[in-house]
Write a protein that holds these residues in place. Structure first.
Motif, PDB file in Angstrom:
ATOM      1  N   MET A 347       0.824  -1.205   0.000  1.00 38.21           N
ATOM      2  CA  MET A 347       0.000   0.000   0.000  1.00 38.21           C
ATOM      3  C   MET A 347       0.857   1.253   0.000  1.00 38.21           C
ATOM      4  O   MET A 347       0.576   2.215  -0.732  1.00 38.21           O
ATOM      5  CB  MET A 347      -0.916  -0.020   1.224  1.00 38.21           C
ATOM      6  N   ALA A 350       2.256   1.741  -3.521  1.00 36.33           N
ATOM      7  CA  ALA A 350       1.233   2.221  -4.455  1.00 36.33           C
ATOM      8  C   ALA A 350       0.885   3.680  -4.194  1.00 36.33           C
ATOM      9  O   ALA A 350       0.652   4.456  -5.141  1.00 36.33           O
ATOM     10  CB  ALA A 350      -0.007   1.342  -4.351  1.00 36.33           C
ATOM     11  N   MET A 351       0.853   4.090  -2.921  1.00 32.73           N
ATOM     12  CA  MET A 351       0.561   5.485  -2.611  1.00 32.73           C
ATOM     13  C   MET A 351       1.681   6.401  -3.084  1.00 32.73           C
ATOM     14  O   MET A 351       1.420   7.509  -3.586  1.00 32.73           O
ATOM     15  CB  MET A 351       0.342   5.646  -1.107  1.00 32.73           C
ATOM     16  N   GLU A 418      -3.859   2.702  -9.450  1.00 33.55           N
ATOM     17  CA  GLU A 418      -4.910   2.423  -8.482  1.00 33.55           C
ATOM     18  C   GLU A 418      -4.305   1.793  -7.229  1.00 33.55           C
ATOM     19  O   GLU A 418      -3.321   1.053  -7.303  1.00 33.55           O
ATOM     20  CB  GLU A 418      -5.966   1.485  -9.077  1.00 33.55           C
ATOM     21  N   LEU A 419      -4.933   2.099  -6.104  1.00 35.37           N
ATOM     22  CA  LEU A 419      -4.468   1.522  -4.847  1.00 35.37           C
ATOM     23  C   LEU A 419      -4.930   0.074  -4.733  1.00 35.37           C
ATOM     24  O   LEU A 419      -6.066  -0.262  -5.111  1.00 35.37           O
ATOM     25  CB  LEU A 419      -5.019   2.322  -3.663  1.00 35.37           C
TER      26      LEU A 419
END
Length: 450
Positions: A347, A350-351, A418-419
């Motif tokens: 996460m 991805a952020m 996209e997360l």
């Protein structure tokens, strides 16, 4: 003659004993009673001697005072100290420790020398006096002058003289704490005895017994639950065709119904299992390997049973420390933690990628908005594949780096990242518990009976 009415408070009890020794109570007399308070709460009662006659009388009758106090409802301890002189410094309290020192040996008489002429000296200010540290490391919160703890009373020491307990300074507290720590660290830890020796085997046995007592005390069983475990170990808990759990204390007798809710905490804690039917409609309650070991620890170390009512007997129990179920649960928790850690790292990555894309899109949109003379965004987005012309580049003085990014984006548009989804992991199924064989438990019962 002692009063017939028994004392109702510690103050009255010890005051009667001291008055029976000929001492007078009150200010200006031999002693008075005081109370020790900490954090606004009274923790005890102590005697404050006011005269030398009171100290000497208490020191001479210390054992008698303790005996008389022990015969009543309130016990007191008498402490006697000699701080470099023949005068005893006494403390009588119903809390704290007890100290008894021997009186110093009398000095050898010598020929007195002529006393010098006294010099005129000014009386010392107590604020200028240097505290006298005792022969041992005092408590950090001991008296500023003599280092004694409370109950302190009135003590005499040079050069302060007669004084009451005075709070030490912050520097004194720090110095005493550092000195106490230095004395503790100066003593090296003893080396363990060699393996295989008598001392080594004794130490190993002591550690094993301590671990066994800890495991037994953490079971949290009541007497009824321990009896239920013993019945299951003796194959006396069974489900019959009607589906009711019964206890069969003797073969051939009708069983006694047992509430099934009492069985649930022991089953969930991994001590018991309900085995598959071995007959038409029959089931039996068996002990697991953890249950057999827990029952063995209960019988060997005999911890204090927990007082439980009918409702508390159905509350959850902890599994056996270091047992099979506790090990499986710990491994499952570690696996779930590693899974969540991997999800968190994914996460975060991805952020970071999304933030970089948003910053790049914001830079390119600002270029397009400046060329199109747009002040507010208001939901407007940059057209896909837009590239400024040479005239627009020269007119608006667009940086070459931004022009290169716009041309690269026009040739290969970068989709918005996209997360990832992070669903809650399903609890992993624990492996089935090992059922203890009947013959092992029966042998343990015979060994205990012998």
């Amino acid at each position: 003659m002692s009063p017939t009415t028994p004392p109702k408070t510690p103050t009255v009890a010890i005051a009667r004993i001291l008055r029976g020794l000929g001492l007078t109570q009150g200010r200006g007399n031999d002693f008075r009673m005081e109370g020790e308070y900490r954090n606004g709460e009274r923790i005890g009662t102590y005697v404050l001697p006011l005269t030398r006659h009171a100290d000497e009388t208490i020191a001479a009758n210390a054992d008698e005072i303790e005996r008389l106090a022990a015969e009543g409802p309130f016990a007191f301890r008498v402490s006697v100290r000699y701080l470099g002189s023949d005068r005893p410094m006494t403390g009588v309290a119903n809390y704290g420790s007890r100290v008894r020192e021997e009186p110093p040996a009398p000095a050898v008489p010598t020929t007195p020398e002529p006393a010098p002429e006294p010099e005129a000296t000014e009386e010392a200010d107590p604020a200028d006096l240097v505290p006298v540290e005792p022969f041992c490391t005092p408590n950090p919160d001991g008296c500023k002058w003599c280092g004694l703890d409370r109950p302190h009373g009135q003590q005499w020491i040079q050069p302060v003289g007669l004084h009451e307990w005075t709070a030490p300074t912050d520097e004194q507290r720090k110095a005493r704490m550092l000195e106490r720590r230095a004395r503790r660290t100066a003593t090296p830890d003893p080396e363990p005895p060699p393996a295989g020796s008598t001392a080594g085997r004794f130490l190993e046995g002591a550690r094993e017994r301590a671990w066994g007592r800890t495991r037994a005390s953490k079971l949290g069983w009541s007497t009824a639950q321990a009896d239920l475990m013993a019945a299951a170990a003796a194959v006396q808990l069974q489900y019959r065709q009607d589906g009711v759990l019964r206890y069969f204390p003797r073969p051939g007798y009708a069983g006694q119904p047992v509430a099934e809710g009492r069985l649930t905490p022991l089953v969930n804690a991994g001590f018991l299992v309900i085995s598959e039917p071995y007959g038409t409609g029959y089931k039996r309650v068996s002990v697991t390997a953890d249950g057999r070991e827990a029952l063995h620890l209960w019988r060997i170390y005999r911890p204090t049973p927990v007082m439980k009512g009918p409702r508390m007997d159905r509350e959850a129990l902890h599994p056996l420390l270091g047992g099979e179920l506790a090990t499986s649960q710990s491994a499952a928790a570690d696996e779930q933690y590693r899974h969540r850690l991997a999800q968190r790292e994914a996460m975060y990555a991805a952020m970071d990628e999304l933030h970089a894309w948003e910053e790049r899109d914001e830079r390119l949109w600002n270029v397009w908005a400046r060329v199109q003379d747009i002040t507010h965004r208001l939901g407007r987005s940059r057209p896909v594949g837009w590239v400024p012309t040479d005239e627009e580049i020269e007119q608006h003085r667009i940086a070459p780096g931004l022009v290169a990014e716009l041309r690269a984006e026009a040739g290969h548009p970068t989709p918005k990242p996209e997360l990832p989804k992070t669903p809650m992991p399903r609890p992993s199924a624990l492996p089935p518990l090992t059922v203890a064989p009947d013959d092992v438990e029966q042998l343990d019962l015979f060994a205990e009976a012998s």
